[in-house]
Structure formats: structure tokens, C-alpha cells
Write an enzyme that holds these catalytic residues in place. Sequence first.
Site, PDB file in Angstrom:
ATOM      1  N   HIS A 131      41.046  94.013  62.800  1.00 36.23           N
ATOM      2  CA  HIS A 131      39.922  93.097  62.585  1.00 36.23           C
ATOM      3  C   HIS A 131      40.358  92.108  61.493  1.00 36.23           C
ATOM      4  O   HIS A 131      41.158  92.450  60.621  1.00 36.23           O
ATOM      5  CB  HIS A 131      38.733  93.944  62.103  1.00 36.23           C
TER       6      HIS A 131
ATOM      7  N   LYS B 260      26.914  99.794  59.881  1.00 38.07           N
ATOM      8  CA  LYS B 260      27.325 100.291  61.197  1.00 38.07           C
ATOM      9  C   LYS B 260      27.011 101.781  61.341  1.00 38.07           C
ATOM     10  O   LYS B 260      27.248 102.364  62.397  1.00 38.07           O
ATOM     11  CB  LYS B 260      28.826 100.070  61.414  1.00 38.07           C
TER      12      LYS B 260
END
Lengths: 414, 167
Positions: free
Chosen positions: A127, A229
Site C-alpha cells: 500500500h 478497519k
Amino acid sequence: MEELDPVALRKEFPLLETRRRPDGKRLVYLDSASSSQRPYQVLEAMDTYYSTTHANVHRGVYAIAEEATRQFEEARAKVGRFVGAPNPATEIVFTKNATEALNLVAHSYGRGRLGMGKAVLLTEMEHHANLVPWLMLAGERGTELRYLPITDSYQLDLSDLDKLVDGAGVVAVSAMSNVLGTVNDLRPIVEAAHAAGAVVVVDASQLVPHRVVDVAAIGADFVAFTGHKMLGPTGIGVLWGREGLLEEMPPFLGGGEMIRDVRLDGFTTNDIPWKFEAGTPPIAEAIGLGAAVDYLESVGREAIAAHERALTYQAIELLTDRHGDDIRIFGPGPDDPNRGGVISFAYRDIHPHDLAQVLDSSGVCVRAGHHCAKPLMRRLGVSATARASLYLYNDEEDVTALSDALAKAGEFFG
Amino acid sequence: MSGLEDLYREIILDHYRSPRNRGELPVPPAQRVEGFNPLCGDEVVVFLEFADGVVKDVKIAGQGCSISQSSASMMSAAVKGKSIEEARQLISSFKAMMSIHEQAIGGDGSDGERAEANIPPDGLGELAALQGVVKFPVRIKCATLSWNTLAQALDEATAGVAADGAA
């Protein structure tokens, strides 16, 4: 292990329970890899804190300030125990998000402790959060960046690991790809890195919410993840680091809280972890994250993992059975037991952005785009993908709704 | 599928399926400018060739969603044969149409003259089909990507002419 019941769990998530599609049906939320929803227990913990206990931490001597400090530090210890930190009270640093945690490492370790001439080994599936901080370091110091490639079966290719790690001072790797769902076997990487004298930084943002993660068992030196998350609030991330390394590293941000003494000609730093927590920290968010940890433990992490494994298998089978060559999934097959519940795909030649728009009109929320992993998109030969991601509150009905909405999108674009 | 037909008008889908002026031009004499939409990874490459202050030829390359690609296709058809000044006016009319909603949701606030909603766009021809995009704020950047890229190409072209003149 008791099986979890997603229908019952959904009742505890106010957004999932109350938010309706235009046709009155419940929302199909398939974007938890981007950000999960949160149960009322997390919202109430934060509300209660603000309503009854709020004061700044580590400053006041009055009762509510002491109570706020105690709750904040208890949340730290709870989060530390949740990921198996050997020293939860000193090794857990609260940050704004995982991105800030990784920037902290790139800055304080990368600029402070990484020897000149030492390379940084990354992977093609990172990422941007575990890529750009290192690119910034490379831009400033000329640090050489190397990359572990990925195979055509969406796994890290470790065949040149020993060569690539030779001369590296840092190995920074994702525990689970936010695009492919691949869960990386970190053991050989950690072993090779340590043998070469490199520290290992793990971006565990996608793994901690879904699997039992034990930082001591992984053997890494730094592990970063984020609150939002894993059913927690936004605005809080976590860095676990080995006590000895955190002690050696210079601070990241300067300001209040992180100092022991300040003179007009200099300062000395506070003890860890506060050395890395300049300014008033995200207190309510830490308490909310603590409540999220309690919630995940009460549901049972093994049960969550088992539920997601089964649902991921079902989803991939259903999508490929029904849509055949119209769908192409970028990630390991359904039989890979380590595969996470992130399913990136292309549907016919419909651009993911258009696909997500049409799915939204059916009340199905999926992510479309490059998922903050542009080098990986280039490796896959696409500019973007659509991505459905699963969590404890999803069930087969959600997967069927996705599949139906894809068929509708196919009709719409003819 | 409420509202979807407003976004995906037939003419938009037609330009998406059969894009006009697709391809590349040799550089030089053509100008080549790239535009990116960081949100979705869309890329558009605009090739412009000028003769006597007129857009003699235009080609579009790159990849993206139906909105960004059809907008680029319609743009290429609209600016071909136009003077640089006319092309600039077209950009400003198009961006004004797209800014109606941006203002309502707290956009950059430029093009204040079109502050009132639903002013029918004048002189935009089939480009008016893209007006429905303003109801989908996230997609406005898809529609304006090629236009911002065109504006940059025009700026570079005129700057180039000025530099040539000075030399």
C-alpha cells in the site's frame, strides 16, 4: 468454538441496522477493507468517556484527569495484549493511523538509525502507506529501494530473497495485501532479514482486524495497524515496536507530552511510548479502540476468521460459477486457506468506477480504484479494480446481492 | 436504477463505446499532455496540433471510466478546427456547467457567474449530455479530467509560441 451469527451481530451495528437503500432493503456493505463499521459498544464507550470523564491525560492532578489517564493507558495495555506485545505499557505507540505509524518508523528509524548505504527492501504489493515514506527517505538520502516481486499466482516471490536482503537495513512488508487478499508467510522473510542484520517492519492493517496476530510470534521489529478497519474509530493507529529499538530512536513529532525537559537551547525526551506521542493524543479514540478490542474478543477471533474463510470461499465459488469468464479475480484461489476476505475483480470490460456506480444503485457498497497500490496495479496490468471485502457482519445474502448487482450492471452496459 | 440514466445518457455511452479521435499524433509538431485522476487511476493523454492559431488535429489516448472517456471523446470532437480562443471559451463553459454542483457542495468556488443551479448550458451542443454528472459529485473529476488536460496543453502551446517569439 462457537459459530458467529452475522444476522445477530448486524443488530449491534447502528449504521448497518438503520441505513436503508432506496428500495427499503438493508445496505450491503462490502468495503470493510477500506473502513469497517462499528458496533454501538464502541460508540457508547467514546460517548461515555466524553460525557463523564474527559480531561487531558498525563497533566491534571484532579480526579477526572487521573481517571482519563487511567482509561487511556488501560486502552493501550488492552491493544498491546490483543496483538501479543511482550511489553504492552511501553511498546504500543498511538498514532493518527497506520500511515502515520509507518511514517514514524521511516522517519525515526530510517533517518535516525538506518546506516548510510543500507538499502530498504519492500514488495510490489505494498500500500502507498508502506511505500511513499520510504520513497521520501530515498529522495532525501539516496537510500536504495529494492522490491520483492510477486508471482503470477499473486504470492510474494522469495526466490531471490537472500540476494535482495543482502545489504538491507530495513525490510518493510505487508502482512496481507489490501488488493489481492494474499496473506504473506512472514517467517522466511523475518529470518532472512534478521540474518542480514535488517529490522522488519510489518504493515498489518489488513490482518489484525481479521486474524489472530501475535507480534512476538511473527518475530518482526515493528508492526503497524489502524483502528478504523477493526471496528474502532477513525483518527487512531497503532505502532508496536521492540522496546530496545523504540528507546534508541529519536522522536518523530515535537511538542508537548513527548518531552522530559525543555530549555531555550534544547530538550530531553520523555520515556517510551510517550516520546512518540507529541501533543494531546486521541484519548476518546484510544478508549473506543479498546472497546473494539473487547468486542472482537467477545465474538472470538477464531470464530471471525473461520466465518470469513467460509464466506470468502463461498463468494469466489458463487461469483465464478455464475459469471464465468465475465469475472476475473485478482488474487489467490478460494482453496488457499491463508487467503483473506478481500476480493478484487474485473467484470467484463466495465470500468471499475462505472461498475461501483451501478452497484451502488443496487445498495451494494464496493470500492473501485487503485486502492492506494498503484505499482501493484501496473504489475497486474490494470489501472483500477473493483473490490469487495468481507467482515464478521457479512453473510451469503450480501454475496448474492453482489452477484445479482453485477448481472444488472452487465445488462446496463450491454 | 434511479438516477443512473441521468448519468449514463445514451450519447455518453455511445462516445464511450465508439470514442472519436482515438490515437496519437507525432510529437513534435503535436503537443502531448497527460492528465491523471488520483481517485480512480484514470489517465488521459491529449495530443494537439496547431496551425495558424487553430486546433488542426487532436487525438486522445489513455484509459478510464465511461465518463472520463466519453467526455474526452466529445471534447476532441468539439475543439477540432476551433481557434485557441474558442477552445478556451469552450473549456470555461464546460467547467462552469460542471461547477454548479461543486459550489453547492463547497467546491473551489471558481466560475461564480454560474452560481444558480440548472442554468441550461449554451453552445455546448452534445456536451450538455454530461450535465447529469453534477448529480454525482464524485464523478465530476472524471468529466473534467480531459478538459483540465486540454487547458494545460493550450497553456503550454501558447507559452511555447511566446518563447519562440522571444528567441
